[in-house]
Design an enzyme around this catalytic site. Structure first.
Site, PDB file in Angstrom:
ATOM      1  N   ASP A  22       0.798  -1.196  -0.020  1.00 51.78           N
ATOM      2  CA  ASP A  22       0.038   0.047  -0.044  1.00 51.78           C
ATOM      3  C   ASP A  22       0.936   1.403   0.074  1.00 51.78           C
ATOM      4  O   ASP A  22       1.954   1.316   0.518  1.00 51.78           O
ATOM      5  CB  ASP A  22      -0.902   0.156   1.282  1.00 51.78           C
ATOM      6  CG  ASP A  22      -1.919   1.128   1.145  1.00 51.78           C
ATOM      7  OD1 ASP A  22      -2.272   1.612  -0.133  1.00 51.78           O
ATOM      8  OD2 ASP A  22      -2.371   1.668   2.181  1.00 51.78           O
ATOM      9  N   GLY A  23       0.222   2.326  -0.665  1.00 56.50           N
ATOM     10  CA  GLY A  23       1.095   3.688  -0.619  1.00 56.50           C
ATOM     11  C   GLY A  23       1.847   4.160  -1.996  1.00 56.50           C
ATOM     12  O   GLY A  23       2.379   4.981  -1.979  1.00 56.50           O
ATOM     13  N   ARG A  26       0.327   7.436  -3.297  1.00 57.29           N
ATOM     14  CA  ARG A  26       0.766   8.586  -2.123  1.00 57.29           C
ATOM     15  C   ARG A  26       2.276   8.751  -2.281  1.00 57.29           C
ATOM     16  O   ARG A  26       2.612   9.907  -2.288  1.00 57.29           O
ATOM     17  CB  ARG A  26       0.605   8.286  -0.634  1.00 57.29           C
ATOM     18  CG  ARG A  26      -0.945   8.751  -0.313  1.00 57.29           C
ATOM     19  CD  ARG A  26      -1.212   7.952   1.102  1.00 57.29           C
ATOM     20  NE  ARG A  26      -1.401   6.658   0.800  1.00 57.29           N
ATOM     21  CZ  ARG A  26      -1.669   5.885   1.982  1.00 57.29           C
ATOM     22  NH1 ARG A  26      -1.695   6.182   3.282  1.00 57.29           N
ATOM     23  NH2 ARG A  26      -1.760   4.347   1.825  1.00 57.29           N
ATOM     24  N   HIS A  39       3.045   2.821  -9.079  1.00 58.09           N
ATOM     25  CA  HIS A  39       2.768   1.470  -9.116  1.00 58.09           C
ATOM     26  C   HIS A  39       3.823   0.987  -9.875  1.00 58.09           C
ATOM     27  O   HIS A  39       4.235  -0.350  -9.375  1.00 58.09           O
ATOM     28  CB  HIS A  39       1.425   1.556 -10.060  1.00 58.09           C
ATOM     29  CG  HIS A  39       0.281   1.766  -9.626  1.00 58.09           C
ATOM     30  ND1 HIS A  39      -0.104   1.430  -8.249  1.00 58.09           N
ATOM     31  CD2 HIS A  39      -0.718   2.752  -9.787  1.00 58.09           C
ATOM     32  CE1 HIS A  39      -1.490   1.763  -8.041  1.00 58.09           C
ATOM     33  NE2 HIS A  39      -1.740   2.598  -8.928  1.00 58.09           N
ATOM     34  N   LEU A 132      11.080 -20.358  -2.429  1.00 54.04           N
ATOM     35  CA  LEU A 132       9.928 -19.411  -1.669  1.00 54.04           C
ATOM     36  C   LEU A 132       8.466 -19.881  -2.753  1.00 54.04           C
ATOM     37  O   LEU A 132       8.830 -20.161  -4.038  1.00 54.04           O
ATOM     38  CB  LEU A 132      10.255 -18.236  -1.916  1.00 54.04           C
ATOM     39  CG  LEU A 132       8.947 -17.101  -1.643  1.00 54.04           C
ATOM     40  CD1 LEU A 132       8.769 -17.022  -0.113  1.00 54.04           C
ATOM     41  CD2 LEU A 132       9.403 -15.687  -2.135  1.00 54.04           C
TER      42      LEU A 132
END
Length: 237
Positions: A22-23, A26, A39, A132
């Protein structure tokens, strides 16, 4: 000192970490840049963190890439996100040697046909990886996931008296994945935003004011260090 060296001093490494990325918007606004730039920067951070998580031996990493609510954003922003996804999927062929198994969770049926094809190819190309396990939540919503699970259970004809937590687990997008031990949310927000609602029942949370594009491996270090200080009692004493 790198985290890779410091892990020897940790009591435990979480088996599964989930991140709400998130963010981005901003981050771009603070720099007078279009949201698209945020993005793109966030995508670079995602790649860095995924590789780092693989390096330190994390078993599972799930990232929130695009929610069912994100379709409400301006059309050009949604198209930009989808194009960034296309670029990432094309690029996965260049990282086979990293031994990361890639999977997508969420309602991907509504995505463009070329994206669905690339998702299938990326998952197939990495299916034998032993490092992973990286899960990307795409067009994902926690409530939507539960509704979808209920529909599948009803369609199966199972009696209500036979429904258990395992029944629900087995019908979620995350079937076969251990629940997250640690959920990380940067950007200064303090909510789940419809993310892994069922699976997060006993997760530990770590919040930070760092905007996602600025999130670095050292911040993941800090989150894991904090996780090691937690006393997980699961309702016991």
């Amino acid at each position: 000192m790198s985290f890779f060296k410091k892990t020897k001093n940790f009591d435990k490494l979480p088996e599964h970490i989930a991140i709400i990325m998130d963010g981005n918007g901003r981050w771009a606004k603070k720099r007078s840049l279009p949201r698209t730039a945020g993005h793109i920067a966030g995508s670079k951070t995602f790649k860095e963190i995924a590789r780092y998580a693989n390096k330190i031996g994390l078993h599972y990493l799930t990232v929130y890439a695009f929610s069912t609510e994100n379709w409400k954003r301006p059309k050009d922003e949604v198209e930009s996100i989808m194009n960034i996804l296309r670029d990432y999927l094309r690029d996965t062929k260049n990282f086979k040697d990293e031994n990361i198994k890639l999977r997508f969770i969420g309602d991907t049926d509504v995505l463009a046909e070329d994206i669905k094809q690339m998702i299938a190819e990326a998952e197939d190309d990495s299916k034998n990886a032993t490092g992973l396990q990286l899960f990307i939540a795409l067009n994902y919503g926690g409530r939507d996931e539960i509704v979808n699970a209920v529909k599948k259970i009803v369609d199966s004809g199972i009696s209500s008296s036979d429904i258990t937590e395992d029944t629900i687990n087995d019908n979620l997008y995350t079937k076969g994945i251990p629940n997250p031990d640690l959920i990380i949310r940067p950007s200064g927000e303090y909510r789940l935003s419809n993310y892994l609602i069922w699976q997060s029942a006993y997760a530990e949370y770590w919040f930070s004011d760092i905007l996602w594009p600025d999130f670095k491996p050292k911040d993941l270090d800090l989150a894991i260090e904090d996780f090691n200080k937690r006393n997980r009692r699961y309702g016991g004493i």
